[in-house]
Scaffold this active site. Structure first.
Site, PDB file in Angstrom:
ATOM      1  N   ILE A  33       0.597  -0.752   0.162  1.00  0.00           N
ATOM      2  CA  ILE A  33       0.133  -0.286   0.287  1.00  0.00           C
ATOM      3  C   ILE A  33       0.789   1.600  -0.110  1.00  0.00           C
ATOM      4  O   ILE A  33       1.635   1.508   1.101  1.00  0.00           O
ATOM      5  CB  ILE A  33      -1.086  -0.312   0.951  1.00  0.00           C
ATOM      6  CG1 ILE A  33      -1.518  -1.142   0.596  1.00  0.00           C
ATOM      7  CG2 ILE A  33      -1.772   0.903   1.180  1.00  0.00           C
ATOM      8  CD1 ILE A  33      -2.481  -1.138   2.686  1.00  0.00           C
ATOM      9  N   CYS A  34       0.393   2.027  -1.340  1.00  0.00           N
ATOM     10  CA  CYS A  34       1.271   3.314  -0.938  1.00  0.00           C
ATOM     11  C   CYS A  34       0.740   4.399  -0.431  1.00  0.00           C
ATOM     12  O   CYS A  34       0.060   4.733  -1.198  1.00  0.00           O
ATOM     13  CB  CYS A  34       1.676   3.747  -2.775  1.00  0.00           C
ATOM     14  SG  CYS A  34       2.786   4.803  -2.438  1.00  0.00           S
ATOM     15  N   MET A  35       1.206   5.117   0.958  1.00  0.00           N
ATOM     16  CA  MET A  35       0.489   5.337   1.529  1.00  0.00           C
ATOM     17  C   MET A  35       2.097   6.204   2.737  1.00  0.00           C
ATOM     18  O   MET A  35       2.583   5.281   3.155  1.00  0.00           O
ATOM     19  CB  MET A  35      -0.391   5.132   2.042  1.00  0.00           C
ATOM     20  CG  MET A  35      -1.599   4.820   2.294  1.00  0.00           C
ATOM     21  SD  MET A  35      -3.331   4.236   3.240  1.00  0.00           S
ATOM     22  CE  MET A  35      -3.008   5.256   4.886  1.00  0.00           C
TER      23      MET A  35
END
Length: 265
Positions: free
Chosen positions: A191-193
């Site tokens: 997840i790109c956060m």
């Protein structure tokens, strides 16, 4: 000359004969303790003169040897000390473990108390530090929500693991199922956060708050359930997710949290 020497001798003899006896006695008494102190010098270890037995070269060498033996423990003692240090956890690590446990127990109770059916949590193999989180709701006006209805997908399943120094370091979070496209979900379910990175993380963030942010990111990134034949049934891999997350963090540290050049992915 002989006459002069006889006169000097008579003068000295006269001085001894006329000297005060009390003064002579006092002089002898004053001299006596000095001789006694010389005889009794070995009784006081702190006297430290060369005339003391403790000041002889042989005794000095032995005392130095004893000091070295005390300072340098034997091999067996050193090995036992090393083994004990390895067995006992470091105070800082033990403290972090206690903080992590209390924090996760509190968050788990809060999530179960809410009962709003936004998320639910199950412990993976009864491990408090490894959660399987079910995300039941996303924006109902989104294409992702429509996909969930059409494919009878009741929830999006994620795995969240908490490091030893949580909550001072972020958890590692990845998607398990279903297989998603876009929505800032990358290879392996990574997840790109930014808030999941050490630079973007804050110990004030709760798991529920992170999940709400993730649900919003899915919709903002136009996430969809993959329906392509073959690819939709391929499971996400933890190893792949970790490698992907490490790569994206490196990229964003270089360019910031903006869209990087296509050449860097």
């Amino acid at each position: 000359m002989a006459t002069l020497l006889r006169k000097i001798g008579l003068i000295r003899l006269h001085d001894r004969d006329t000297e005060d006896p009390k003064h002579q006695q006092g002089s002898r008494k004053a001299a006596k303790p000095a001789s006694q102190s010389q005889k009794g010098g070995t009784k006081h270890c702190g006297a430290g003169g060369d005339t003391s037995i403790l000041g002889t070269p042989e005794i000095k060498a032995k005392r130095a040897s004893d000091v070295r033996e005390k300072k340098a423990p034997g091999k067996e003692t050193a090995a036992a000390t090393t083994a004990a240090a390895a067995a006992a956890p470091a105070p800082n690590r033990q403290h972090c473990t206690q903080v992590r446990t209390r924090r996760l127990m509190k968050e788990l109770q809060e999530i179960r108390r809410l009962g709003d059916n936004f998320i639910s949590v199950e412990l993976a193999d009864d491990n408090l530090y490894d959660w399987n989180v079910k995300l039941h709701q996303v924006d109902k006006d989104s294409a992702l929500w429509q996909d969930m209805k059409e494919t009878n997908t009741e929830f999006i399943l994620l795995n969240v693991t908490f490091p030893d120094n949580f909550p001072f370091a972020p958890p590692f979070m990845r998607v398990l199922a279903p297989r998603l496209e876009n929505g800032y979900v990358l290879d392996g379910g990574a997840i790109c956060m930014e808030l999941l990175t050490p630079r973007g993380w804050s110990s004030a963030y709760t798991v529920e708050a992170v999940m709400r942010q993730f649900a919003a990111s899915l919709v903002k990134g136009q996430g969809r359930i993959c329906r392509k034949a073959g690819k939709s049934k391929k499971a996400f891999s933890r190893k792949e997710a970790e490698a992907t997350f490490k790569s994206l963090v490196k990229t964003h540290e270089k360019y910031g949290w903006v869209s990087p050049p296509v050449s860097d992915g």
